[in-house]
Design a protein around this motif. Structure first.
Motif, PDB file in Angstrom:
ATOM      1  N   GLN A   1       8.905  -8.263   3.110  1.00 44.06           N
ATOM      2  CA  GLN A   1       8.188  -9.255   2.308  1.00 44.06           C
ATOM      3  C   GLN A   1       7.096  -8.618   1.458  1.00 44.06           C
ATOM      4  OE1 GLN A   1       6.809 -12.559   4.671  1.00 44.06           O
ATOM      5  NE2 GLN A   1       8.630 -12.498   5.946  1.00 44.06           N
ATOM      6  N   ILE A   2       6.697  -7.405   1.792  1.00 40.63           N
ATOM      7  CA  ILE A   2       5.524  -6.797   1.154  1.00 40.63           C
ATOM      8  C   ILE A   2       5.859  -5.574   0.304  1.00 40.63           C
ATOM      9  CG2 ILE A   2       3.376  -5.555   1.659  1.00 40.63           C
ATOM     10  CD1 ILE A   2       3.090  -7.464   4.078  1.00 40.63           C
ATOM     11  N   LEU A   3       6.727  -4.693   0.789  1.00 34.61           N
ATOM     12  CA  LEU A   3       6.945  -3.410   0.115  1.00 34.61           C
ATOM     13  C   LEU A   3       7.671  -3.554  -1.217  1.00 34.61           C
ATOM     14  CD1 LEU A   3       7.891  -1.111   3.119  1.00 34.61           C
ATOM     15  CD2 LEU A   3       5.674  -1.413   2.010  1.00 34.61           C
ATOM     16  N   LYS A   4       7.217  -2.749  -2.177  1.00 39.48           N
ATOM     17  CA  LYS A   4       7.834  -2.685  -3.501  1.00 39.48           C
ATOM     18  C   LYS A   4       8.177  -1.226  -3.799  1.00 39.48           C
ATOM     19  CE  LYS A   4       4.071  -4.405  -5.371  1.00 39.48           C
ATOM     20  NZ  LYS A   4       3.322  -4.256  -4.186  1.00 39.48           N
ATOM     21  N   VAL A   5       9.234  -1.025  -4.573  1.00 37.95           N
ATOM     22  CA  VAL A   5       9.628   0.326  -4.969  1.00 37.95           C
ATOM     23  C   VAL A   5       8.424   1.026  -5.600  1.00 37.95           C
ATOM     24  CG1 VAL A   5      11.108   1.653  -6.527  1.00 37.95           C
ATOM     25  CG2 VAL A   5      12.050  -0.291  -5.274  1.00 37.95           C
ATOM     26  N   GLY A   6       8.182   2.248  -5.173  1.00 43.32           N
ATOM     27  CA  GLY A   6       7.060   3.035  -5.679  1.00 43.32           C
ATOM     28  C   GLY A   6       5.823   2.998  -4.803  1.00 43.32           C
ATOM     29  N   ASP A   7       5.768   2.074  -3.835  1.00 46.95           N
ATOM     30  CA  ASP A   7       4.629   2.044  -2.915  1.00 46.95           C
ATOM     31  C   ASP A   7       4.546   3.355  -2.153  1.00 46.95           C
ATOM     32  OD1 ASP A   7       3.774  -0.525  -3.533  1.00 46.95           O
ATOM     33  OD2 ASP A   7       4.760  -1.471  -1.817  1.00 46.95           O
ATOM     34  N   ARG A   8       3.316   3.804  -1.919  1.00 48.45           N
ATOM     35  CA  ARG A   8       3.085   5.020  -1.130  1.00 48.45           C
ATOM     36  C   ARG A   8       2.808   4.598   0.308  1.00 48.45           C
ATOM     37  NH1 ARG A   8       4.259   9.774  -1.892  1.00 48.45           N
ATOM     38  NH2 ARG A   8       2.289  10.624  -1.259  1.00 48.45           N
ATOM     39  N   LEU A   9       3.600   5.124   1.242  1.00 44.95           N
ATOM     40  CA  LEU A   9       3.500   4.765   2.646  1.00 44.95           C
ATOM     41  C   LEU A   9       3.118   5.978   3.478  1.00 44.95           C
ATOM     42  CD1 LEU A   9       6.923   2.904   3.030  1.00 44.95           C
ATOM     43  CD2 LEU A   9       4.791   1.997   2.128  1.00 44.95           C
ATOM     44  N   ARG A  10       2.247   5.754   4.458  1.00 49.32           N
ATOM     45  CA  ARG A  10       2.013   6.795   5.456  1.00 49.32           C
ATOM     46  C   ARG A  10       2.769   6.377   6.707  1.00 49.32           C
ATOM     47  NH1 ARG A  10      -3.728   8.624   7.911  1.00 49.32           N
ATOM     48  NH2 ARG A  10      -3.349   6.795   9.195  1.00 49.32           N
ATOM     49  N   VAL A  11       3.639   7.259   7.170  1.00 47.40           N
ATOM     50  CA  VAL A  11       4.493   6.970   8.319  1.00 47.40           C
ATOM     51  C   VAL A  11       4.335   8.062   9.375  1.00 47.40           C
ATOM     52  CG1 VAL A  11       6.194   5.697   6.979  1.00 47.40           C
ATOM     53  CG2 VAL A  11       6.473   8.138   7.270  1.00 47.40           C
ATOM     54  N   SER A  12       4.615   7.692  10.607  1.00 48.70           N
ATOM     55  CA  SER A  12       4.659   8.654  11.710  1.00 48.70           C
ATOM     56  C   SER A  12       6.100   9.072  11.923  1.00 48.70           C
ATOM     57  CB  SER A  12       4.151   8.025  13.001  1.00 48.70           C
ATOM     58  OG  SER A  12       2.814   7.669  12.875  1.00 48.70           O
ATOM     59  N   LYS A  13       6.304  10.356  12.116  1.00 46.57           N
ATOM     60  CA  LYS A  13       7.624  10.902  12.455  1.00 46.57           C
ATOM     61  C   LYS A  13       7.469  11.722  13.724  1.00 46.57           C
ATOM     62  CE  LYS A  13      11.047  11.153  10.409  1.00 46.57           C
ATOM     63  NZ  LYS A  13      12.285  10.446  10.638  1.00 46.57           N
ATOM     64  N   CYS A  14       8.564  11.889  14.438  1.00 39.85           N
ATOM     65  CA  CYS A  14       8.533  12.716  15.649  1.00 39.85           C
ATOM     66  C   CYS A  14       8.107  14.122  15.272  1.00 39.85           C
ATOM     67  CB  CYS A  14       9.906  12.749  16.305  1.00 39.85           C
ATOM     68  SG  CYS A  14      10.356  11.185  17.043  1.00 39.85           S
TER      69      CYS A  14
ATOM     70  N   ASP B   1       1.669   2.955   8.878  1.00 41.78           N
ATOM     71  CA  ASP B   1       0.311   2.511   9.196  1.00 41.78           C
ATOM     72  C   ASP B   1      -0.575   2.361   7.956  1.00 41.78           C
ATOM     73  OD1 ASP B   1      -0.180   5.176   8.633  1.00 41.78           O
ATOM     74  OD2 ASP B   1      -1.381   5.541  10.423  1.00 41.78           O
ATOM     75  N   MET B   2      -0.074   2.789   6.779  1.00 40.09           N
ATOM     76  CA  MET B   2      -0.820   2.594   5.533  1.00 40.09           C
ATOM     77  C   MET B   2       0.151   2.361   4.386  1.00 40.09           C
ATOM     78  SD  MET B   2      -3.960   5.311   5.630  1.00 40.09           S
ATOM     79  CE  MET B   2      -5.137   4.294   4.770  1.00 40.09           C
TER      80      MET B   2
END
Length: 83
Positions: free
Chosen positions: A23-36, A68-69
């Motif tokens: 519902q929120i994300l749009k193409v080009g958004d910068r995301l901070r994600v956790s990976k193993c 998380d961001m």
């Protein structure tokens, strides 16, 4: 080892996060994600592969529950949607 209840809760959390993120994300958004094994990285959102986030580089194994961001703003897609 997880119990059946813990696995079910984790699965429900994943699906709730995917629903909220879609519902929120749009193409080009910068995301901070956790990976193993828990490292944080920044990716550019390019789309969806089912309920998995796809980055601009084509990697499609980012869980929305691990974001998380978004564009420098803290988020928790696992929380109930407050519309």
């Amino acid at each position: 080892m997880q119990t059946d209840q813990q696995r079910e809760e984790q699965k429900n959390r994943f699906y709730a996060a995917a629903e909220n993120a879609k519902q929120i994300l749009k193409v080009g958004d910068r995301l901070r994600v956790s990976k193993c094994p828990g490292t944080k990285r920044w990716i550019t959102f390019a789309g969806w592969d089912g309920n998995w986030i796809v980055s601009k580089s084509g990697i499609n194994d980012y869980a929305p529950s691990c974001v998380d961001m978004v564009n420098g703003v803290s988020v928790d897609f696992c929380l109930p949607n407050k519309e």
